[in-house]
Design a protein around this motif. Structure first.
Motif, PDB file in Angstrom:
ATOM      1  N   SER A   1      62.658 -13.093  -8.081  1.00  0.00           N
ATOM      2  CA  SER A   1      62.613 -14.305  -7.606  1.00  0.00           C
ATOM      3  C   SER A   1      63.594 -15.194  -8.633  1.00  0.00           C
ATOM      4  O   SER A   1      64.350 -15.935  -7.752  1.00  0.00           O
ATOM      5  CB  SER A   1      61.376 -14.966  -7.834  1.00  0.00           C
TER       6      SER A   1
ATOM      7  N   ASN B   1      58.663  -8.665  -8.962  1.00  0.00           N
ATOM      8  CA  ASN B   1      58.755  -9.804  -8.259  1.00  0.00           C
ATOM      9  C   ASN B   1      59.399 -11.066  -8.966  1.00  0.00           C
ATOM     10  O   ASN B   1      60.224 -12.006  -8.381  1.00  0.00           O
ATOM     11  CB  ASN B   1      57.177 -10.267  -7.686  1.00  0.00           C
TER      12      ASN B   1
ATOM     13  N   SER C   1      61.874 -18.435  -3.832  1.00  0.00           N
ATOM     14  CA  SER C   1      61.450 -17.824  -2.649  1.00  0.00           C
ATOM     15  C   SER C   1      60.055 -18.014  -2.159  1.00  0.00           C
ATOM     16  O   SER C   1      59.186 -17.413  -3.056  1.00  0.00           O
ATOM     17  CB  SER C   1      61.829 -16.615  -2.184  1.00  0.00           C
TER      18      SER C   1
ATOM     19  N   TRP D   1      55.570  -6.252   2.254  1.00  0.00           N
ATOM     20  CA  TRP D   1      56.099  -6.903   3.713  1.00  0.00           C
ATOM     21  C   TRP D   1      56.712  -8.399   2.874  1.00  0.00           C
ATOM     22  O   TRP D   1      57.910  -8.580   3.406  1.00  0.00           O
ATOM     23  CB  TRP D   1      54.942  -7.029   4.467  1.00  0.00           C
ATOM     24  N   LEU D   2      56.014  -9.170   2.308  1.00  0.00           N
ATOM     25  CA  LEU D   2      56.378 -10.460   1.783  1.00  0.00           C
ATOM     26  C   LEU D   2      57.678 -10.212   0.984  1.00  0.00           C
ATOM     27  O   LEU D   2      58.884 -11.030   1.104  1.00  0.00           O
ATOM     28  CB  LEU D   2      55.487 -11.193   1.239  1.00  0.00           C
TER      29      LEU D   2
ATOM     30  N   ALA E   1      60.756  -9.329   3.192  1.00  0.00           N
ATOM     31  CA  ALA E   1      61.151 -10.278   4.027  1.00  0.00           C
ATOM     32  C   ALA E   1      62.046 -11.214   3.263  1.00  0.00           C
ATOM     33  O   ALA E   1      62.945 -11.660   3.556  1.00  0.00           O
ATOM     34  CB  ALA E   1      59.906 -10.991   4.655  1.00  0.00           C
ATOM     35  N   ALA E   2      61.770 -11.739   1.991  1.00  0.00           N
ATOM     36  CA  ALA E   2      62.429 -12.502   1.008  1.00  0.00           C
ATOM     37  C   ALA E   2      63.945 -11.732   0.813  1.00  0.00           C
ATOM     38  O   ALA E   2      64.701 -12.436   0.738  1.00  0.00           O
ATOM     39  CB  ALA E   2      61.670 -12.824  -0.141  1.00  0.00           C
TER      40      ALA E   2
ATOM     41  N   PRO F   1      57.922 -16.547   0.058  1.00  0.00           N
ATOM     42  CA  PRO F   1      57.414 -15.144   0.411  1.00  0.00           C
ATOM     43  C   PRO F   1      57.053 -14.450  -0.977  1.00  0.00           C
ATOM     44  O   PRO F   1      56.190 -13.639  -1.120  1.00  0.00           O
ATOM     45  CB  PRO F   1      58.289 -14.520   1.186  1.00  0.00           C
TER      46      PRO F   1
ATOM     47  N   ILE G   1      54.314 -16.042  -2.880  1.00  0.00           N
ATOM     48  CA  ILE G   1      52.955 -15.530  -2.308  1.00  0.00           C
ATOM     49  C   ILE G   1      52.752 -14.072  -2.852  1.00  0.00           C
ATOM     50  O   ILE G   1      51.678 -13.939  -3.089  1.00  0.00           O
ATOM     51  CB  ILE G   1      52.864 -15.964  -0.757  1.00  0.00           C
ATOM     52  N   SER G   2      53.685 -13.320  -2.598  1.00  0.00           N
ATOM     53  CA  SER G   2      53.604 -12.027  -3.136  1.00  0.00           C
ATOM     54  C   SER G   2      53.169 -11.584  -4.400  1.00  0.00           C
ATOM     55  O   SER G   2      52.166 -10.810  -4.722  1.00  0.00           O
ATOM     56  CB  SER G   2      54.814 -11.252  -2.939  1.00  0.00           C
TER      57      SER G   2
END
Length: 457
Positions: free
Chosen positions: A214, A210, A226, A442-443, A446-447, A228, A231-232
């Motif tokens: 990012s 992640n 990002s 999912w997050l 989405a990103a 999302p 948050i992820s």
């Protein structure tokens, strides 16, 4: 070899930005699957350890002790009934029948809970020995009612069965269940540790992915981080950190329950069995004059097993320390003293202090009975110990037994609480793991998908 190259190309091939973005997505699928798998396995293994150690193996050990106590109580009741004239000691008759019913219930429950051929064989041998013992006692009772002197020979046969078969099988069952508990705890500790490490590694790799994704998006697209992905990342950090903390705390609590609190319970069970043995030996002395010396030696050995070689001064000092919530030395002798050495809670010290006071009174009555027997006053000794209804010795034994039972209940309650605490923090994580992983995936998707679509446009 070609399949391996194709798989590597699928995950790591291509150098364009869309290829790199798809690579991130594929790695997220792989690591998320591993993270979810290790989450479910590690949490499931921990819950299985709690169930097997705290709710199955430990109660099985305690049940073996209880069966030994019940058979010793039956023998004490049988001896006191036969020591009196036929029909005079109905109290002991009722006590024998009550204990016989309780023993049958414990045997039935043990058969229901058994899970191995070895345990089945031990329970069958124990059940047969108990049946033979009860048959011998029944013959002794019948002869006693007919004023037939053969009742003593039948009772000696019953005692022989008790000592050489029933007690031996009970001890083997205790040891079997203790070994099973230790093996289960050791095996699950190793398996749980391995799965926890794999869970942590998968979680860290997913968090690193992640962060790397990012940073790549910020560098490649010249934008802020990002939302999302942020948050992820924080979702994964929070869940991984909470679950690992729960594993460590729960493992410490389970270790406390197994190593410390359960040790207190087993010492108390040893002490209670020794008290029952003392009472049975006392009653046998009143019944069997020819073997009185042997039974007195057995009584002395049981008292030594119970409290070691405490003299009156040491006894008073021990009671004084217990009243101040001070534990005896760890190397103290006697199962009851060793139980006190493992206590940690105030309510345990309060109950055990009363146990020692009542045991001292019971021991004084035993000494009085021995004095009367040595003086040839068997009838007076019988009245003092057993009585036609409830003698002083029986009364004090019942008080001591009730206090020991309360001590076991208090310590067992602490054991249950410790086991519950080991499970408490992880209670919801088994259900939360799929939601957390799917939400983070999912997050992440989405990103990444948003940036892939920009290239497609």
């Amino acid at each position: 070899m070609q399949n391996e190259n194709s798989l590597l190309a699928y995950f790591f091939g291509g150098k364009t930005t869309p290829d790199q973005l798809w690579r991130f997505r594929r790695l997220s699928w792989l690591l998320s699957a591993l993270f979810l798998l290790f989450s479910l396995l590690s949490i499931g293994e921990f819950e299985f350890a709690i169930r097997s150690v705290g709710k199955e193996a430990a109660p099985a050990v305690m049940q073996a002790y209880v069966m030994k106590e019940e058979i010793l109580a039956m023998d004490a009741a049988a001896a006191s009934e036969l020591a009196a004239r036929p029909g005079e000691n109905y109290t002991s008759f009722k006590e024998f029948e009550k204990r016989r019913t309780l023993l049958n219930n414990e045997l039935s429950e043990a058969v229901r809970m058994m899970d191995s051929v070895s345990e089945r064989r031990l329970l069958q041998q124990l059940g047969q020995a108990v049946d033979d013992y009860k048959e011998a006692v029944s013959m002794a009772r019948s002869a006693h009612e007919r004023n037939d002197a053969a009742y003593l020979a039948y009772y000696r046969l019953a005692t022989d069965i008790l000592v050489k078969r029933v007690n031996v099988y009970c001890e083997q069952l205790e040891q079997y269940n203790l070994d099973l508990l230790n093996r289960s705890y050791h095996r699950q500790t190793i398996a749980g540790t391995i799965l926890c490490v794999l869970f942590a590694v998968a979680g860290v790799l997913l968090i690193v992915l992640n962060l790397r994704s990012s940073a790549y998006l910020r560098q490649r697209f010249h934008r802020r981080y990002s939302v999302p992905l942020m948050i992820s990342t924080w979702l994964l950090i929070g869940f991984t950190g909470y679950t690992m903390t729960s594993f460590v705390y729960g493992g410490m609590q389970l270790s406390t329950a197994k190593v410390d609190t359960f040790a207190s319970i087993t010492k108390l069970l040893d002490a209670r069995a020794a008290v029952y043995s003392v009472n049975a030996s006392l009653n046998r002395q009143l019944l069997d004059k020819a073997l009185r010396t042997e039974h007195r030696k057995n009584l002395t050995a049981s008292l030594t097993e119970l409290v070691g070689d405490l003299n009156d001064g040491q006894w008073q000092e021990l009671e004084k320390n217990l009243s101040a919530d001070k534990r005896p030395a760890a190397d103290a002798k006697g199962s009851l003293v060793q139980a006190a050495a493992t206590f940690d809670f105030e309510d345990e010290f309060v109950v055990l202090q009363r146990v020692f006071q009542e045991l001292r009174q019971f021991r004084q009555t035993i000494d009085q009975v021995h004095t009367l027997l040595d003086a040839g006053k068997a009838e007076e000794a019988l009245k003092l110990s057993i009585g036609l209804n409830v003698g002083q010795g029986r009364y004090l034994f019942d008080k001591l037994d009730a206090s020991l039972s309360q001590a076991e209940e208090v310590t067992s309650a602490h054991f249950t609480k410790v086991v519950a605490r080991s499970h408490g923090l992880l209670a919801w994580t088994l259900y939360a793991a799929p939601l957390v992983v799917l939400g983070a995936l999912w997050l992440f998707g989405a990103a990444i998908s948003a940036r892939i679509k920009e290239y497609e446009v």
